[in-house]
Scaffold this active site. Structure first.
Site, PDB file in Angstrom:
ATOM      1  N   TYR A  62       0.993  -1.230  -0.076  1.00  0.00           N
ATOM      2  CA  TYR A  62      -0.464  -0.062   0.035  1.00  0.00           C
ATOM      3  C   TYR A  62       1.061   1.582   0.378  1.00  0.00           C
ATOM      4  O   TYR A  62       1.941   1.421  -0.786  1.00  0.00           O
ATOM      5  CB  TYR A  62      -1.155   0.116   0.967  1.00  0.00           C
ATOM      6  N   ASP A 110     -10.950   7.840  -2.419  1.00  0.00           N
ATOM      7  CA  ASP A 110      -9.957   8.285  -3.916  1.00  0.00           C
ATOM      8  C   ASP A 110     -11.505   8.853  -4.801  1.00  0.00           C
ATOM      9  O   ASP A 110     -10.995   8.898  -5.811  1.00  0.00           O
ATOM     10  CB  ASP A 110      -9.024   8.068  -3.609  1.00  0.00           C
ATOM     11  N   ASN A 151       0.959  12.365   2.087  1.00  0.00           N
ATOM     12  CA  ASN A 151       2.213  11.287   1.869  1.00  0.00           C
ATOM     13  C   ASN A 151       2.261  11.315   0.284  1.00  0.00           C
ATOM     14  O   ASN A 151       1.202  11.781  -0.246  1.00  0.00           O
ATOM     15  CB  ASN A 151       1.920  10.206   2.657  1.00  0.00           C
ATOM     16  N   LYS A 159      -6.400  -1.382  -0.247  1.00  0.00           N
ATOM     17  CA  LYS A 159      -7.257  -0.759   1.004  1.00  0.00           C
ATOM     18  C   LYS A 159      -7.326  -2.633   1.374  1.00  0.00           C
ATOM     19  O   LYS A 159      -8.173  -3.267   2.349  1.00  0.00           O
ATOM     20  CB  LYS A 159      -7.998  -0.259   0.933  1.00  0.00           C
ATOM     21  N   ALA A 178      -7.678  21.869   2.768  1.00  0.00           N
ATOM     22  CA  ALA A 178      -9.428  22.092   3.018  1.00  0.00           C
ATOM     23  C   ALA A 178     -10.062  21.246   1.687  1.00  0.00           C
ATOM     24  O   ALA A 178     -10.710  21.428   1.319  1.00  0.00           O
ATOM     25  CB  ALA A 178      -9.940  23.067   3.222  1.00  0.00           C
ATOM     26  N   GLY A 179      -9.025  20.101   1.759  1.00  0.00           N
ATOM     27  CA  GLY A 179      -9.744  19.698   0.882  1.00  0.00           C
ATOM     28  C   GLY A 179     -10.617  18.266   1.635  1.00  0.00           C
ATOM     29  O   GLY A 179     -11.113  18.363   2.472  1.00  0.00           O
ATOM     30  N   THR A 180     -11.038  16.717   0.816  1.00  0.00           N
ATOM     31  CA  THR A 180     -11.769  16.094   1.024  1.00  0.00           C
ATOM     32  C   THR A 180     -11.032  15.392   2.488  1.00  0.00           C
ATOM     33  O   THR A 180     -11.701  14.969   3.496  1.00  0.00           O
ATOM     34  CB  THR A 180     -11.727  14.399   0.341  1.00  0.00           C
ATOM     35  N   ASN A 231      -2.075   6.601  10.089  1.00  0.00           N
ATOM     36  CA  ASN A 231      -2.130   5.429   8.800  1.00  0.00           C
ATOM     37  C   ASN A 231      -3.784   5.565   9.342  1.00  0.00           C
ATOM     38  O   ASN A 231      -4.500   4.657  10.053  1.00  0.00           O
ATOM     39  CB  ASN A 231      -1.107   4.303   8.821  1.00  0.00           C
ATOM     40  N   ASN A 232      -5.170   5.442   7.950  1.00  0.00           N
ATOM     41  CA  ASN A 232      -6.010   4.656   8.525  1.00  0.00           C
ATOM     42  C   ASN A 232      -6.413   3.431   8.459  1.00  0.00           C
ATOM     43  O   ASN A 232      -7.652   3.245   8.374  1.00  0.00           O
ATOM     44  CB  ASN A 232      -6.688   5.517   6.597  1.00  0.00           C
TER      45      ASN A 232
END
Length: 545
Positions: free
Chosen positions: A91, A236, A404, A164, A292-294, A448-449
């Site tokens: 990933y 995404d 990242n 994912k 200030a994006g997603t 990290n998600n």
């Protein structure tokens, strides 16, 4: 008797050289494999040696993907033994190189479903064909318009969905035969891709607006019809669509946007971990989100929800946020605000120097934040001057440079420790080495998600959740933030990836319990812990019917 080729070419059934002599006779495999029967452990040793022989991260990833395509059990047994080493390979960050080269290196669809917006009438058949009769419980879907740090990569971005799902299985234990990666090929605005004759996606501009949202609705209709028990994970999507899509469907069935909710949850968990160390109250913090994006707005929404759960009104909670993008601080009259940005704008009348708040440095100097979060993909923007200014006004500044890959990070952990004399509480977006400073070793948490979404998703699936709500999200954040050992000097604000499987299991149990407590389970379940344990898949060879 099954056809030999059908078995050896099916990654969910194939055991390769581990088929026993009895199985070889029963399945028509006699003479199709070398005589020696290997154990799974021997195969793992052999595969790891081959992995180590590869010289670059991309070559290592390509080898692992080949193994994944051939034998899921062997792949995940190997990954279980080397999860820390493999995570950045399968990933982030190596997946970025793989995405850029996807069309040129393509060898296998990896059981993904490819849906072209030019043929929505084929959506149901496409999903059905890719599933191949499997009992799908988890779908990760992407249109790859807004890959963090990369932007629009069209159909190449399917590697994100595949990656994912690998982490879901490696970390939490969902059966890899029950997952489905989906690419919605809406076209691409990446001119480089459209000009590339080898690009495998649609060579036209992205579909947008209402026609695009109609396509999403057609996909959801087909997905729910075929896989009504599945969790639908969005990945995404572009900043203009991500929040709109989540808002439309989140009350209808169990669904989750990792860029909005997953990122927000991990960051909130990190903040809660940091506050466990500093012994401060979340209601006393001032938050500057840079980017200030997603992701940035998803983080703000998750923190906002937590502030309200802590007792603040929505109006009071919103006063704690300062959203900064390329225009500077976002005001109510800033042009071209997204739907996600509008609720987090400030009024110019609040600031005597509103016209000057066009840079991060000016905003930090004016508002004195206690928490600084970076999702800007603007490298080096958390400068020494900005960090020292922040540290001068709060005893334990919480600073999360999350962009990242490495080349896009707003700052390094080592610099942040040095510039704040060891006072900063840090999480980074990429793995960071420990920092030794003046006799203390500082462990750096990774935002990290993967720390959150595998356990969250597995718990929702095990509990047969009808929906995912704020109550469950908050329970998961507190569970992850509570793992921090506050007694250790230099303690990390988040647990390490090396403990991923252990705390993913714990998270799944807490999430499942939250669903049961709220009576949001579709099927009767007596015990959350037992439900999670019963569903957990272990990479070991099983008899073939």
């Amino acid at each position: 008797m099954k056809n030999a080729d059908a078995i050896l070419n099916n990654p969910f059934l194939n055991k390769g050289t581990a088929f026993t002599q009895a199985e070889r006779h029963a399945l028509g495999l006699v003479g199709t494999l070398p005589a020696h029967v290997q154990t799974l452990a021997e195969q793992v040793t052999q595969a790891y040696a081959q992995f180590q022989s590869k010289s670059s991260h991309l070559e290592k990833r390509l080898y692992l993907m080949t193994l994944f395509n051939e034998n899921r059990t062997l792949f995940f047994r190997l990954m279980a033994d080397h999860v820390v080493e493999f995570m950045p390979i399968v990933y982030d960050p190596t997946v970025a190189d793989s995405i850029e080269a996807y069309s040129h290196l393509f060898t296998d669809p990896q059981n993904a479903a490819f849906l072209s917006v030019d043929h929505p009438e084929d959506f149901e058949a496409s999903l059905k064909n890719a599933a191949g009769g499997r009992d799908i419980r988890l779908v990760v879907v992407t249109d790859a318009e807004g890959i963090l740090g990369m932007g629009d990569w069209g159909v190449n971005g399917v590697d994100i969905a595949v990656g994912k799902l690998m982490v879901y299985t490696a970390a939490a234990g969902i059966d890899p035969a029950q997952v489905l990666p989906v690419s919605i090929d809406a076209g691409t605005n990446n001119q480089k891709l459209r000009d590339d004759p080898l690009y495998l996606g649609n060579h036209h501009k992205r579909l947008a607006g209402d026609p695009y949202l109609d396509i999403i609705d057609q996909f959801v209709t087909a997905e729910r019809k075929l896989f009504p028990e599945s969790l639908l994970h969005w990945e995404d999507f572009g900043r203009a669509n991500a929040q709109v899509i989540l808002d439309k469907y989140q009350d209808q069935f169990a669904t989750f946007n990792d860029d909005i909710q997953g990122t927000g949850m991990v960051v909130l968990a990190g903040i809660l971990g940091a506050l466990n160390i500093s012994k401060e109250d979340i209601k006393d913090q001032k938050f500057v989100t840079f980017g200030a994006g997603t992701a940035g707005m998803g983080i703000a929404n998750q923190i906002l929800d937590e502030l309200q759960r802590a007792g603040l009104s929505e109006a009071e909670a919103r006063k704690h946020f300062y959203a900064v993008d390329k225009q500077g601080l976002l005001f109510t009259d800033t042009p071209d605000l997204t739907a996600a940005q509008k609720p987090f704008t400030r009024d110019c009348s609040e600031f005597a120097n509103a016209d000057d708040l066009t840079t991060l440095a000016a905003v930090v100097k004016t508002v004195h934040p206690t928490v600084l979060i970076g999702t800007s993909t603007q490298p080096g923007t958390f400068t020494e001057d900005i960090v020292k200014d922040m540290a001068a006004h709060t005893p334990r500044p919480i600073i999360f440079p999350l962009s990242n890959p490495t080349k896009l990070a707003e700052a390094t952990a080592a610099d942040l420790i040095k510039w704040t004399d060891g006072k900063a509480l840090i999480a980074t977006g990429i793995p960071a080495d420990d920092v030794d400073y003046r006799g203390t070793t500082y462990h750096i948490g990774q935002g990290n998600n993967a720390l959150m979404y595998p356990g969250l998703g597995f718990g929702l699936i095990a509990a047969t959740a009808k929906v995912l709500n704020g109550e469950t999200l908050s329970a998961a954040c507190h569970a992850l933030g509570g793992i921090v050992d506050t007694t250790q000097p230099g303690a990390a604000v988040l647990p390490p990836v090396s403990q991923l499987t252990e705390f993913s299991q714990k998270l799944a149990e807490i999430v499942a319990q939250s669903i049961l407590d709220q009576q949001l389970n579709k099927e009767p379940i007596a015990n959350a812990k037992q439900a999670v344990a019963a569903m957990k898949w272990v990479p070991e060879y099983r008899p073939i019917d």
